[in-house]
Design a protein around this motif. Structure first.
Motif, PDB file in Angstrom:
ATOM      1  N   HIS A  86      44.980  19.690  50.826  1.00 46.04           N
ATOM      2  CA  HIS A  86      45.261  20.967  51.493  1.00 46.04           C
ATOM      3  C   HIS A  86      46.337  21.701  50.709  1.00 46.04           C
ATOM      4  N   VAL A  87      46.207  23.022  50.744  1.00 52.33           N
ATOM      5  CA  VAL A  87      47.114  23.831  49.944  1.00 52.33           C
ATOM      6  C   VAL A  87      48.473  23.910  50.627  1.00 52.33           C
ATOM      7  N   ASP A  88      49.490  23.549  49.868  1.00 49.61           N
ATOM      8  CA  ASP A  88      50.838  23.482  50.435  1.00 49.61           C
ATOM      9  C   ASP A  88      51.743  24.504  49.740  1.00 49.61           C
ATOM     10  N   PRO A  89      52.177  25.520  50.436  1.00 51.53           N
ATOM     11  CA  PRO A  89      53.007  26.548  49.785  1.00 51.53           C
ATOM     12  C   PRO A  89      54.470  26.134  49.631  1.00 51.53           C
ATOM     13  N   GLN A  90      54.809  24.933  50.094  1.00 51.57           N
ATOM     14  CA  GLN A  90      56.227  24.551  50.104  1.00 51.57           C
ATOM     15  C   GLN A  90      56.850  24.572  48.707  1.00 51.57           C
ATOM     16  N   ASN A  91      56.073  24.092  47.698  1.00 53.60           N
ATOM     17  CA  ASN A  91      56.588  24.083  46.329  1.00 53.60           C
ATOM     18  C   ASN A  91      56.979  25.479  45.885  1.00 53.60           C
ATOM     19  N   PHE A  92      56.142  26.438  46.258  1.00 56.58           N
ATOM     20  CA  PHE A  92      56.424  27.805  45.833  1.00 56.58           C
ATOM     21  C   PHE A  92      57.661  28.345  46.521  1.00 56.58           C
ATOM     22  N   ILE A  93      57.837  27.968  47.780  1.00 57.10           N
ATOM     23  CA  ILE A  93      59.032  28.426  48.500  1.00 57.10           C
ATOM     24  C   ILE A  93      60.274  27.839  47.841  1.00 57.10           C
ATOM     25  N   ASP A  94      60.200  26.536  47.529  1.00 57.44           N
ATOM     26  CA  ASP A  94      61.338  25.888  46.857  1.00 57.44           C
ATOM     27  C   ASP A  94      61.629  26.553  45.517  1.00 57.44           C
ATOM     28  N   ALA A  95      60.544  26.802  44.758  1.00 58.66           N
ATOM     29  CA  ALA A  95      60.708  27.377  43.426  1.00 58.66           C
ATOM     30  C   ALA A  95      61.284  28.791  43.529  1.00 58.66           C
ATOM     31  N   TRP A  96      60.769  29.547  44.486  1.00 57.97           N
ATOM     32  CA  TRP A  96      61.237  30.926  44.683  1.00 57.97           C
ATOM     33  C   TRP A  96      62.739  30.945  44.936  1.00 57.97           C
ATOM     34  N   ASN A  97      63.163  30.050  45.833  1.00 58.83           N
ATOM     35  CA  ASN A  97      64.593  30.006  46.147  1.00 58.83           C
ATOM     36  C   ASN A  97      65.401  29.434  44.986  1.00 58.83           C
ATOM     37  N   GLY A  98      64.862  28.394  44.358  1.00 52.54           N
ATOM     38  CA  GLY A  98      65.579  27.745  43.272  1.00 52.54           C
ATOM     39  C   GLY A  98      65.783  28.665  42.085  1.00 52.54           C
ATOM     40  N   LEU A  99      64.798  29.505  41.823  1.00 52.16           N
ATOM     41  CA  LEU A  99      64.907  30.417  40.690  1.00 52.16           C
ATOM     42  C   LEU A  99      65.715  31.659  41.037  1.00 52.16           C
ATOM     43  N   VAL A 100      66.020  31.847  42.326  1.00 52.33           N
ATOM     44  CA  VAL A 100      66.581  33.118  42.802  1.00 52.33           C
ATOM     45  C   VAL A 100      65.688  34.236  42.268  1.00 52.33           C
ATOM     46  N   TYR A 101      64.407  34.093  42.603  1.00 53.37           N
ATOM     47  CA  TYR A 101      63.380  34.840  41.906  1.00 53.37           C
ATOM     48  C   TYR A 101      63.595  36.349  41.810  1.00 53.37           C
ATOM     49  N   PRO A 102      63.815  37.062  42.931  1.00 51.83           N
ATOM     50  CA  PRO A 102      63.911  38.522  42.799  1.00 51.83           C
ATOM     51  C   PRO A 102      64.992  38.957  41.810  1.00 51.83           C
TER      52      PRO A 102
END
Lengths: 328, 298
Positions: A86-102
């Motif tokens: 099943h597709v898990d978006p958690q990695n992307f949430i972690d990565a988004w926050n970890g990179l301070v993406y915006p």
């Protein structure tokens, strides 16, 4: 095609004794073709070979996307292949926050966008001067341009650091934008060479006509030559954009805090993940499932914007390369 | 007399006006070159002859002449050995990258279905290859060739070659993916090169009864020699200035070490740079000779 056909027929007449019947000849022509590349067999072989190589290129990317979408259980479970259960978006949430993406996205975009725009401009005028204008020492300048391409960044990086420190530019985009504006950006020499080759290939009559009409050198350049070079401009812009986007080595020294691009954030994120890891798992953190998911998601987030830019510009890009100054 | 002086003056003024435009166009580049290339390069060369120590009030220089070079070559024998192995590896890699890129470009230049799609895929390395995202992928192991482990390629190679030859082959094979990923720009340059060969040449040679094989060696290959040279230089620069390469990593490490310092690291970098220049000179020389003693296009 017509002379070919007659040539074929003549040949056929000559070898009349061994001439196969018309049908067989046509079939053979269809399969093998008259040229290396017209026959179906050749086409299939080419396609097959290219598909295999293309698979090797695409595989890491597929791996990256699939890993980034997997949940931890799926990553540990060897039964799960490429497609996650099943597709898990958690990695992307972690990565988004970890990179301070915006924030880091904005920094990277500023450098890549302005840096490449400046490089197009500065390398175009330099290339034009080297190709078309007359002044003493032109060959020396061209030679020096090539030399700048060969200097390993490691030789200059510490002196540059001192210079930027004196100027107070460290941790600001100036460290990349000012050299780009002065024709010394990332692989700037390569772009100067591309522009030079393009302008060399243009007919001289063009300039003479404009000169006759009384256009100054600047008018001539900005009104006629630069628009003509739009294909080269696009190629240079895209290369430069992508190289600035991916730039890592220089950025680690010059932009380590404050104005931080994505590539630096990625290594910071990695340190953080491996740091947590070593407490629990010990060595061999490289292939750790807990770190792997967010890392791959972060990598994907970084690659995505240039990928989109490339997808959009791809057609003009490949055409531009074929037609423009990459040549000789 | 007077008028001739004036004439000369007017002529010089005219010349300088045209030259001036040229210099004006070059001005940004010249300023950039002086401040961001020549000055740093000169500084680092000066450093390589000094013992540089960092104190609270900046750098302290102590002139030592060639001592840094001497120490690096004869006292610490790790660095020369590292250089030799690295250059050996690269000398194997560069022709392989060139051959691979040439082959792929040749195929991509043919007409076949889904050509546009294939070209898109084959330009992907241009996007990724510079980034450290790619390093990430290598580290995860998704960069390795899938059949390497499966068929125990290493054992087979070891069986047939043995010794150091096998070692070299295995190390190249394990870097096959780097060859793949580092040939993006090269494929582009070759593709662009193919467009410069006029179609009429091929038609002419075919009418004369040459086979495709012959037309490749008689037309395609000679016309591509300048591009092979260009690509060789590009590949050398790309591989040798690649920030993650082991030699430059050693240089980097020595920069901040107390026993060696920045001067010593500069000397290391300069020795490396000199060797790279020799490589490039060799590549250019070979191209020059192959294209008929300068009778070619360059």
């Amino acid at each position: 095609m017509k002379p070919e056909r007659t040539a074929r027929r003549l040949e056929g007449l000559r070898t009349a004794g061994r001439m196969p019947n018309r049908m067989a000849l046509q079939l053979k022509r269809l399969a093998i073709g008259q040229n290396v590349n017209d026959g179906w067999i050749a086409k299939i072989v080419i396609l097959l070979v290219l598909t295999v190589i293309a698979f090797l290129y695409v595989r890491p990317i597929i791996d990256m996307i699939s890993t980034s979408l997997k949940s931890l259980e799926d990553l540990i479970d060897p039964v799960v292949g490429v497609i996650p259960r099943h597709v898990d978006p958690q990695n992307f949430i972690d990565a988004w926050n970890g990179l301070v993406y915006p924030q880091s996205f904005a920094s990277t975009l500023t450098i890549a966008l302005f840096g490449s725009a400046f490089q197009v401009f500065s390398c175009a005028i330099t290339g034009y001067a080297l190709a078309r204008l007359q002044f003493p020492g032109k060959n020396v300048f061209f030679f020096l341009t090539i030399v700048t391409f060969l200097v390993p960044p490691q030789i200059t990086i510490v002196p540059l650091y001192m210079i930027y420190q004196q100027l107070g530019w460290l941790h600001t985009p100036f460290v990349f934008l000012v050299p780009a504006l002065l024709g010394q950006g990332l692989r700037g020499a390569l772009f100067v060479i591309i522009f030079r080759q393009f302008f060399l290939s243009q007919p001289k009559a063009l300039e003479e006509a404009a000169r006759m009409d009384g256009a100054s050198a600047f008018r001539l350049f900005f009104r006629i030559m630069l628009p003509l070079a739009s294909a080269s401009c696009l190629v240079v812009f895209l290369f430069s954009f992508i190289w600035y986007w991916n730039m890592y080595y220089e950025a680690t020294l010059f932009l380590s805090k404050g104005f931080t691009p994505l590539s630096i954030r990625l290594s910071a994120l990695e340190m953080q993940l491996i740091g947590n890891q070593s407490l629990t798992f010990g060595a061999d953190a490289g292939k750790d499932p807990i770190a792997e998911g967010p890392k791959m998601a972060a990598a994907f987030l970084i690659i995505l914007p240039p990928l989109i830019v490339y997808m959009i510009a791809q057609r003009w890009f490949t055409e531009g390369i074929e037609r423009s100054g990459m040549v000789e | 007399m007077n008028s001739s002086v004036e004439k000369r003056k007017a002529y010089l003024l005219f010349r300088w006006k045209t030259y001036g435009v040229g210099y004006l166009f070059m001005l940004p580049w010249i300023v950039g070159f002086l401040s961001f290339v020549l000055f740093p390069v000169g500084w680092s060369l000066y450093n390589s002859f000094n013992k540089v120590s960092i104190t609270s009030d900046g750098f302290q220089y102590h002139w030592v002449g060639f001592e840094n070079y001497y120490r690096m070559l004869f006292e610490n024998n790790e660095y020369p050995i590292l250089l030799i192995t690295y250059f050996q590896e690269m000398l194997l890699m560069i022709p392989l990258i060139l051959i691979f890129a040439f082959f792929v470009a040749l195929l991509l230049n043919q007409k076949f279905p889904a050509r546009g799609f294939m070209r898109t895929v084959f330009f992907l390395p241009v996007i990724f290859a510079t980034g450290q995202v790619l390093m990430e992928l290598f580290r995860q192991g998704s960069g390795e060739l899938p059949f390497m482990e499966q068929y125990r390629v290493e054992d087979v190679v070891d069986l047939y070659f043995g010794g150091s030859v096998a070692e070299a082959i295995v190390s190249v094979l394990s870097k096959a993916v780097i060859i793949l990923w580092y040939s993006g720009v090269q494929i582009l340059i070759f593709l662009a090169g193919f467009q410069t060969i006029s179609r009429t040449l091929y038609e002419a040679i075919r009418v004369d009864g040459a086979s495709p094989w012959e037309s490749f060696w008689k037309i395609t290959y000679p016309a591509m020699i300048p591009f092979i040279g260009l690509n060789a230089v590009y590949t050398i620069v790309d591989l040798f200035t690649y920030p993650f390469n082991p030699v430059l990593k050693v240089v980097q490490d020595n920069m901040f070490k107390a026993t060696t310092g920045y001067g010593y690291a500069s000397a290391m970098a300069w020795l490396y740079f000199g060797l790279v220049l020799v490589c490039i000179g060799a590549a250019l020389g070979l191209t020059y000779r192959a294209s008929g003693m300068g009778g070619g296009r360059r």
